[in-house]
Design a protein around this motif. Structure first.
Motif, mmCIF file in Angstrom:
data_model
loop_
_atom_site.group_PDB
_atom_site.id
_atom_site.type_symbol
_atom_site.label_atom_id
_atom_site.label_comp_id
_atom_site.label_asym_id
_atom_site.label_seq_id
_atom_site.Cartn_x
_atom_site.Cartn_y
_atom_site.Cartn_z
ATOM 1 N N ALA A 75 0.845 -1.192 0.000
ATOM 2 C CA ALA A 75 0.000 0.000 0.000
ATOM 3 C C ALA A 75 0.874 1.233 0.000
ATOM 4 O O ALA A 75 1.547 1.530 0.965
ATOM 5 C CB ALA A 75 -0.908 -0.009 1.238
ATOM 6 N N GLY A 76 0.831 1.960 -1.092
ATOM 7 C CA GLY A 76 1.624 3.177 -1.199
ATOM 8 C C GLY A 76 3.092 2.891 -1.269
ATOM 9 O O GLY A 76 3.896 3.793 -1.099
ATOM 10 N N SER A 81 2.734 0.780 -7.726
ATOM 11 C CA SER A 81 1.540 1.196 -6.989
ATOM 12 C C SER A 81 1.396 2.705 -6.980
ATOM 13 O O SER A 81 0.293 3.235 -7.018
ATOM 14 C CB SER A 81 1.583 0.659 -5.565
ATOM 15 N N LEU A 82 2.532 3.424 -6.934
ATOM 16 C CA LEU A 82 2.463 4.891 -6.969
ATOM 17 C C LEU A 82 1.988 5.361 -8.333
ATOM 18 O O LEU A 82 1.152 6.253 -8.439
ATOM 19 C CB LEU A 82 3.842 5.471 -6.642
ATOM 20 N N ALA A 83 2.532 4.772 -9.375
ATOM 21 C CA ALA A 83 2.087 5.151 -10.715
ATOM 22 C C ALA A 83 0.634 4.766 -10.924
ATOM 23 O O ALA A 83 -0.137 5.499 -11.532
ATOM 24 C CB ALA A 83 2.968 4.472 -11.764
ATOM 25 N N SER A 84 0.251 3.608 -10.397
ATOM 26 C CA SER A 84 -1.134 3.159 -10.545
ATOM 27 C C SER A 84 -2.092 4.102 -9.846
ATOM 28 O O SER A 84 -3.149 4.430 -10.369
ATOM 29 C CB SER A 84 -1.278 1.745 -9.991
ATOM 30 N N SER A 85 -1.729 4.569 -8.650
ATOM 31 C CA SER A 85 -2.606 5.476 -7.921
ATOM 32 C C SER A 85 -2.750 6.802 -8.642
ATOM 33 O O SER A 85 -3.775 7.452 -8.542
ATOM 34 C CB SER A 85 -2.072 5.716 -6.508
ATOM 35 N N TYR A 229 6.461 16.056 -14.325
ATOM 36 C CA TYR A 229 5.643 16.751 -13.348
ATOM 37 C C TYR A 229 5.176 15.782 -12.262
ATOM 38 O O TYR A 229 5.228 16.087 -11.055
ATOM 39 C CB TYR A 229 4.430 17.382 -14.052
ATOM 40 N N ILE A 230 4.737 14.594 -12.685
ATOM 41 C CA ILE A 230 4.266 13.598 -11.724
ATOM 42 C C ILE A 230 5.422 13.111 -10.861
ATOM 43 O O ILE A 230 5.295 12.960 -9.636
ATOM 44 C CB ILE A 230 3.616 12.414 -12.459
ATOM 45 N N ILE A 231 6.582 12.864 -11.488
ATOM 46 C CA ILE A 231 7.748 12.387 -10.744
ATOM 47 C C ILE A 231 8.187 13.424 -9.716
ATOM 48 O O ILE A 231 8.476 13.087 -8.555
ATOM 49 C CB ILE A 231 8.893 12.045 -11.717
ATOM 50 N N ASP A 232 8.251 14.694 -10.131
ATOM 51 C CA ASP A 232 8.659 15.753 -9.200
ATOM 52 C C ASP A 232 7.704 15.840 -8.022
ATOM 53 O O ASP A 232 8.134 16.069 -6.885
ATOM 54 C CB ASP A 232 8.713 17.098 -9.931
ATOM 55 N N TYR A 233 6.406 15.673 -8.295
ATOM 56 C CA TYR A 233 5.441 15.727 -7.201
ATOM 57 C C TYR A 233 5.629 14.552 -6.252
ATOM 58 O O TYR A 233 5.595 14.710 -5.033
ATOM 59 C CB TYR A 233 4.022 15.719 -7.764
ATOM 60 N N ARG A 234 5.830 13.370 -6.825
ATOM 61 C CA ARG A 234 5.922 12.169 -6.007
ATOM 62 C C ARG A 234 7.165 12.163 -5.121
ATOM 63 O O ARG A 234 7.117 11.746 -3.971
ATOM 64 C CB ARG A 234 5.940 10.938 -6.914
ATOM 65 N N ILE A 235 8.296 12.615 -5.658
ATOM 66 C CA ILE A 235 9.554 12.509 -4.910
ATOM 67 C C ILE A 235 9.894 13.801 -4.177
ATOM 68 O O ILE A 235 10.970 13.906 -3.582
ATOM 69 C CB ILE A 235 10.716 12.126 -5.843
ATOM 70 N N LYS A 236 8.995 14.783 -4.216
ATOM 71 C CA LYS A 236 9.285 16.070 -3.574
ATOM 72 C C LYS A 236 9.540 15.889 -2.075
ATOM 73 O O LYS A 236 10.538 16.358 -1.530
ATOM 74 C CB LYS A 236 8.135 17.041 -3.805
ATOM 75 N N LYS A 237 8.629 15.180 -1.393
ATOM 76 C CA LYS A 237 8.782 14.970 0.045
ATOM 77 C C LYS A 237 10.012 14.131 0.341
ATOM 78 O O LYS A 237 10.765 14.424 1.283
ATOM 79 C CB LYS A 237 7.525 14.276 0.582
ATOM 80 N N GLU A 312 12.522 4.704 -5.159
ATOM 81 C CA GLU A 312 11.316 3.886 -4.978
ATOM 82 C C GLU A 312 10.052 4.688 -5.199
ATOM 83 O O GLU A 312 9.048 4.169 -5.694
ATOM 84 C CB GLU A 312 11.307 3.288 -3.573
ATOM 85 N N GLU A 313 10.102 5.974 -4.855
ATOM 86 C CA GLU A 313 8.921 6.822 -4.966
ATOM 87 C C GLU A 313 8.610 7.213 -6.409
ATOM 88 O O GLU A 313 7.512 7.679 -6.701
ATOM 89 C CB GLU A 313 9.111 8.100 -4.141
ATOM 90 N N LYS A 314 9.563 7.041 -7.311
ATOM 91 C CA LYS A 314 9.341 7.431 -8.706
ATOM 92 C C LYS A 314 8.274 6.547 -9.330
ATOM 93 O O LYS A 314 8.388 5.329 -9.325
ATOM 94 C CB LYS A 314 10.638 7.326 -9.518
ATOM 95 N N PRO A 315 7.215 7.144 -9.894
ATOM 96 C CA PRO A 315 6.183 6.334 -10.552
ATOM 97 C C PRO A 315 6.704 5.751 -11.860
ATOM 98 O O PRO A 315 7.567 6.331 -12.519
ATOM 99 C CB PRO A 315 5.047 7.328 -10.801
ATOM 100 N N VAL A 316 6.180 4.596 -12.243
ATOM 101 C CA VAL A 316 6.617 3.898 -13.441
ATOM 102 C C VAL A 316 5.505 3.975 -14.475
ATOM 103 O O VAL A 316 4.343 3.672 -14.184
ATOM 104 C CB VAL A 316 6.957 2.430 -13.125
#
Length: 371
Positions: A75-76, A81-85, A229-237, A312-316
């Motif tokens: 989960a998360g 899973s990140l790209a899927s969400s 844009y999605i990658i930057d958002y996902r890995i920002k934190k 790991e946080e990078k969406p695929v």
């Protein structure tokens, strides 16, 4: 003698069984009688259709399809899973504010469009090699569009007489765009369409422009920028956490090196002294060094985990349908436009001749009779 009460005279018709009958032969005779008029209308339709068809420039459409790569049941957790969400799979259960339903809004947002302004494009014939914002000025418009735009163009010309324009080109300001910049932003927004299918978890991006190669280049750029844009958002934190741990790591490392240096210097200076106070100070410095090392070691481990989490946080994403230069235009065929105008003019002429004239005449007569 009993009369048959159900008997009905043959001249009397039941109103319930009275149906509207259309005399097709009469209509056919009327059409044949006005065939010369219909031929002329068809000729007018051909001329109008050719004029309109030649005035409308060709347009090409490139469609790119993105799909998330499904991962495990974390989960998360994993990349998939990140790209899927984001792209639709499990978007309802994702706690992130950015999900699949916002993809069209991201593509249509003004900051995203402004990032496309300086995209390098090249036409298929190689005659034009410039930016996207400059290419928009080279696109053709049908002649009747200038008639629609004539009032606004006249007003703009009058305004330019009373206002001075700066010769230098200022940087784009998303907070306050000029009228010309806003019109180009709107033109690009109309050329790019992003759709999300929640059932299949696929994001489809379509770009429509007048040159096939430019269309493919812009579509590829839109996909690349959307992914980034999605990658930057996902890995920002994760990047913020990693940066904090990097700073903390350097501080704890420096503290450990200082504690180690103090202990080594004191030990070397008092090696042959057997005083209890010397041993107590030596033990204290050693404890400080060990404590500093433990903290330093823990921060180093956390830093390694944070660095791994960024990856790991990078969406695929899986590009199901990549951008390719289209061979055929997506706009309506010129033959279809001409045929449509022929049918329109013939039908309009036939309806007016067969029905419209009589209706107008009867209406005028009724109005005159009332007066």
């Amino acid at each position: 003698m009993n009369e048959n009460k159900n008997y009905q005279h043959p001249d009397v018709q039941d109103p319930e069984n009275d149906e509207l009958e259309i005399d097709w032969m009469e209509i056919l005779r009327k059409i044949i009688a006005i065939r010369k008029t219909l031929y002329k209308a068809a000729g007018v339709g051909v001329v109008l259709g050719i004029i309109i068809a030649l005035s409308i420039p060709k347009q090409y459409t490139v469609t790119v399809t993105l799909s998330p790569e499904m991962g495990g049941d974390k989960a998360g957790g994993g990349l998939a899973s990140l790209a899927s969400s984001f792209l639709g799979g499990g978007a309802n259960s994702s706690p992130d504010a950015l999900n699949a339903t916002l993809a069209p809004d991201i593509v249509a947002s003004t900051p995203f469009i402004l990032e496309l302004f300086n995209t390098k494009v090249q036409t298929l014939d190689g005659k034009l090699d410039t930016t996207l914002v400059a290419y928009l000025d080279e696109q053709q418009s049908p002649w009747f569009s200038y008639i629609v735009k004539a009032p606004s163009m006249a007003i703009g010309a009058i305004k330019s007489l009373f206002s001075e324009e700066a010769d230098t080109v200022s940087a784009l300001n998303p907070f306050q765009l000029t009228e010309k910049e806003a019109s180009k932003v709107e033109a690009i927004k109309q050329s790019i369409i992003a759709e999300v299918d929640k059932k299949t978890a696929k994001t489809t991006i379509s770009v429509t422009l007048q040159d096939p190669k430019v269309t493919a280049i812009v579509a590829d750029s839109v996909v690349a920028k959307l992914q980034q844009y999605i990658i930057d958002y996902r890995i920002k934190k994760a990047k913020e956490d990693c940066a904090y741990l990097e700073q903390l790591y350097k501080e704890r490392q420096q503290e450990y090196y200082e504690a180690q240096s103090k202990y080594a210097h004191y030990f070397d200076s008092n090696r042959n002294i057997a005083f209890q106070s010397v041993r107590a100070e030596q033990e204290r410095l050693q404890n400080d060094m060990n404590l500093a090392y433990q903290v330093y070691s823990q921060v180093a481990q956390q830093l390694q985990v944070a660095r791994a989490k960024i990856q790991e946080e990078k969406p695929v994403f899986a590009v199901v349908e990549p951008a390719t230069v289209p061979l055929l235009p997506s706009s309506t065929s010129k033959k279809v436009i001409v045929l449509g105008f022929i049918i329109l003019t013939v039908c309009a002429t036939g309806v007016w001749t067969l029905i419209g004239k009589d209706y107008i005449n009867n209406l005028c007569q009724s109005i005159q009779g009332k007066n």
